[in-house]
Design a protein around this motif. Structure first.
Motif, PDB file in Angstrom:
ATOM      1  N   TYR A 120       2.738 -10.368 -15.182  1.00 36.70           N
ATOM      2  CA  TYR A 120       2.404 -10.282 -13.760  1.00 36.70           C
ATOM      3  C   TYR A 120       2.034 -11.679 -13.252  1.00 36.70           C
ATOM      4  N   SER A 121       1.191 -12.367 -14.003  1.00 39.35           N
ATOM      5  CA  SER A 121       0.759 -13.709 -13.611  1.00 39.35           C
ATOM      6  C   SER A 121       1.943 -14.656 -13.515  1.00 39.35           C
ATOM      7  N   GLY A 122       2.819 -14.623 -14.520  1.00 34.36           N
ATOM      8  CA  GLY A 122       3.961 -15.528 -14.527  1.00 34.36           C
ATOM      9  C   GLY A 122       4.886 -15.315 -13.346  1.00 34.36           C
ATOM     10  N   TYR A 123       5.146 -14.066 -12.992  1.00 31.45           N
ATOM     11  CA  TYR A 123       6.051 -13.797 -11.875  1.00 31.45           C
ATOM     12  C   TYR A 123       5.445 -14.191 -10.535  1.00 31.45           C
ATOM     13  N   VAL A 124       4.136 -14.027 -10.374  1.00 31.76           N
ATOM     14  CA  VAL A 124       3.499 -14.447  -9.130  1.00 31.76           C
ATOM     15  C   VAL A 124       3.461 -15.968  -9.037  1.00 31.76           C
ATOM     16  N   VAL A 125       3.206 -16.631 -10.151  1.00 31.85           N
ATOM     17  CA  VAL A 125       3.236 -18.096 -10.151  1.00 31.85           C
ATOM     18  C   VAL A 125       4.607 -18.588  -9.709  1.00 31.85           C
ATOM     19  N   LEU A 126       5.674 -17.979 -10.232  1.00 27.62           N
ATOM     20  CA  LEU A 126       7.007 -18.409  -9.830  1.00 27.62           C
ATOM     21  C   LEU A 126       7.300 -18.078  -8.372  1.00 27.62           C
ATOM     22  N   ALA A 127       6.742 -16.995  -7.848  1.00 30.00           N
ATOM     23  CA  ALA A 127       6.907 -16.692  -6.427  1.00 30.00           C
ATOM     24  C   ALA A 127       6.330 -17.829  -5.577  1.00 30.00           C
ATOM     25  N   TYR A 128       5.200 -18.337  -6.004  1.00 32.26           N
ATOM     26  CA  TYR A 128       4.605 -19.488  -5.305  1.00 32.26           C
ATOM     27  C   TYR A 128       5.531 -20.685  -5.360  1.00 32.26           C
ATOM     28  N   TRP A 129       6.082 -20.953  -6.530  1.00 34.11           N
ATOM     29  CA  TRP A 129       6.913 -22.153  -6.654  1.00 34.11           C
ATOM     30  C   TRP A 129       8.255 -21.998  -5.951  1.00 34.11           C
TER      31      TRP A 129
END
Length: 596
Positions: free
Chosen positions: A527-536
């Motif tokens: 979950y954390s990884g996918y949200v981080v990539l959404a930001y980027w």
């Protein structure tokens, strides 16, 4: 055989357009790391990876390393030694090391870009210099003055290489169980006795000496991890004046027979009273070793990124040239017997999945490395502490997600080839085999997940998460009227808010039941990884719109961002459900009911 072309254009976009590294480097005191210098380093590393390393990739896989059991010497694959000599001659081993030890003092962020290209060119070869960097960092922070003088200069120069000797046959993650012993000698050295396994580059023919950093226990060691000490134990004995002596009492007992990375020597190392020197304080070895481990974990994340990039390049080239069937809308190439498979929606799904995860992951990793640079070089203590907290939080996400996504990328890459992906001559099956180790060494994905939710979130009261959420909030606030990202901001804001709520829910449940952290850890990590990539991806869309890049490049970034938000980010729904499900369904079954 697959080929590799370093993604210089996308690296430049990440570093210059999105992260604005020239001004960052200047603020951190890297006066020589100008845009021109950064670009020159990228170009030369691309040339080396493409023309020297990439042609040896299949050679390393097919020939591998050979152990002479009579001499305990290991010979690397043909061309590997010559490539390493060129690497040393080019000064690459000291790119990011401190000038006082012979290094060039460049930012770790630039080193990350070079590391991606080296690993993309030849993953197995890149493992030989990888751990030397970690050894340098551990000795720089914890070594005695004479140890820094004696060991760091040849390591930085590349004449010597380093290893990290942790794992034993009975002790993997639980290092408190290690049995390797250290006995004090009259001359201030120690005699190290024990067996270590899975030692990357433990023995080879590339360098004059190999510096092993070995975890062992002193006779008076307290039980568990608090009783571990660290010792620098070279292949050839080294005096405190730097003179090399006779062969030390250590040897490679065997080479592991592996699924992939055949060109890398993964060794069983036997220490039979080998002479070593204590690094740091007695029983405090894990502190120094974690410097190496954190460096290596970020480095392995970059390896995952590199294999995703190489898989994408191979799959894209094949999809453009392979003629099969017709486009769903009718013949795209009427003069041909069929259309290229890139016209097929499902092939595009696989290509865009690789592309969106890879390019987003590149920014996640580069951002982590900018924080690593800031943690070491920011002007004031508060800024350094903030950066250290953030890079600590991002490290398990970077290591785990980038390596797991490399499995997905190489899988999809093979699928694009159909049956041809299973055939060795195309090189895709090697990528799949090589990438598989990345989720295992330097801490499995499960270990990274526990580290993220436990040490980096629960124990720190969410310090790193709060910093990252604040960064997202600031970006959204600064771009509320920016049409380039208007479609992404509401979704990004909602996911950031949900991330914080899920975290609080898990921590509250864990206060009553400690199994809740482990039960949520895997889903929380992704979950954390996918949200981080959404930001980027939102950042990428904004940066592309404001950049001087070609219009086709800008449009590709925008369209990939839209694909990510539409097709990849919804994976968070399943992970959120997994987090909310709690520990009960995992822990209810008695061990005896799992089966015979």
């Amino acid at each position: 055989m697959s080929s590799y072309k370093a993604p210089v254009s996308d690296l430049r976009f990440a570093l210059h357009d999105v992260l604005k590294v020239e001004s960052l480097f200047a603020s951190l005191g890297f006066a020589d790391a100008t845009a021109d210098v950064v670009d020159a380093v990228l170009e030369e590393a691309a040339r080396f990876s493409g023309t020297v390393l990439s042609p040896l990739n299949s050679v390393g896989d097919e020939v591998g390393c050979v152990l002479d059991k009579a001499t305990n010497e290991v010979t690397t694959a043909p061309g590997f030694r010559q490539a390493y000599e060129q690497f040393v001659e080019g000064g690459w081993t000291g790119l990011t090391s401190a000038p006082e030890f012979g290094g060039q003092g460049m930012p770790e962020t630039l080193g990350m870009a070079v590391s991606e290209m080296l690993s993309g060119g030849n993953l197995a070869w890149s493992l030989f210099p990888l751990l030397s960097h970690g050894a340098v960092e551990a000795l720089k922070h914890y070594g005695q003055d004479w140890q820094k003088e004696v060991f760091l200069k040849p390591l930085v120069e590349g004449r010597w290489t380093g290893t990290m000797c942790l794992t034993e046959p009975h002790a993997g993650t639980d290092l408190g169980l290690i049995k390797t012993r250290a006995e004090a000698n009259d001359d201030g050295s120690y005699s190290i006795t024990g067996t270590k396994i899975f030692i990357t580059a433990g023995e080879h023919d590339l360098a004059e000496n190999i510096v092993h950093l070995v975890l062992a226990k002193l006779p008076d060691a307290p039980p568990g991890p608090k009783g571990i000490s660290l010792f620098v134990t070279p292949k050839f004995k080294v005096g405190q004046d730097g003179t090399m002596g006779e062969r030390n009492a250590l040897a490679c007992g065997a080479l592991e027979h592996k699924m992939g990375i055949h060109g890398s020597s993964t060794c069983v190392m036997n220490f039979d009273g080998a002479q070593g020197y204590l690094v740091g304080q007695p029983h405090k070895g894990l502190q120094a070793m974690f410097v190496m481990m954190n460096s290596a974990r970020l480095g392995v994340g970059i390896q995952g990124l590199s294999q995703s990039e190489r898989a994408y390049q191979g799959a894209l080239a094949y999809a453009r040239e392979r003629l099969q069937s017709r486009s769903p809308k009718g013949a795209a190439l009427p003069d041909k017997p069929a259309d290229p498979i890139i016209m097929q929606p499902d092939v595009r799904r696989m290509l865009l999945t690789i592309k969106s995860l890879t390019e987003g992951a590149r920014l996640l990793a580069a951002h982590a490395y900018t924080q690593l640079d800031a943690a070491q070089h920011a002007a004031d203590a508060e800024a350094r502490a903030k950066a250290e907290t953030l890079v600590s939080f991002l490290t398990p996400i970077t290591k785990a997600c980038l390596t797991e996504w490399s499995i997905e990328a190489t899988y999809n890459g093979m699928q694009c080839f159909g049956g041809h992906g299973y055939i060795r001559e195309h090189g895709m099956e090697q990528l799949a085999r090589d990438a598989r180790i990345l989720t295992l060494y330097e801490g499995t994905t499960g270990i990274q997940a526990l580290d993220l939710i436990g040490r980096k979130t629960a124990m720190s009261q969410g310090a790193g998460l709060k910093l990252f959420l604040a960064e997202i909030e600031q970006f959204i606030g600064e771009n509320t009227s920016n049409p380039a990202v208007a479609e992404f901001l509401p979704v990004l804001g909602a996911k950031a808010k949900e991330w914080g709520k899920l975290t609080m829910d898990v921590l509250q449940r864990a206060a009553a039941n400690p199994e809740e952290l482990g039960a949520a850890s895997h889903d929380y990590l992704f979950y954390s990884g996918y949200v981080v990539l959404a930001y980027w991806w939102a950042r990428s869309a904004a940066a592309a719109a404001a950049s001087s890049q070609a219009e086709s490049f800008k449009q590709a970034k925008l369209e990939t961002a839209r694909f990510y938000y539409a097709r990849i980010l919804p994976r968070t729904l399943a992970h959120a459900a997994g987090i909310a499900a709690g520990a009960e369904s995992l822990m209810a079954m008695d061990n005896t009911r799992f089966g015979e």
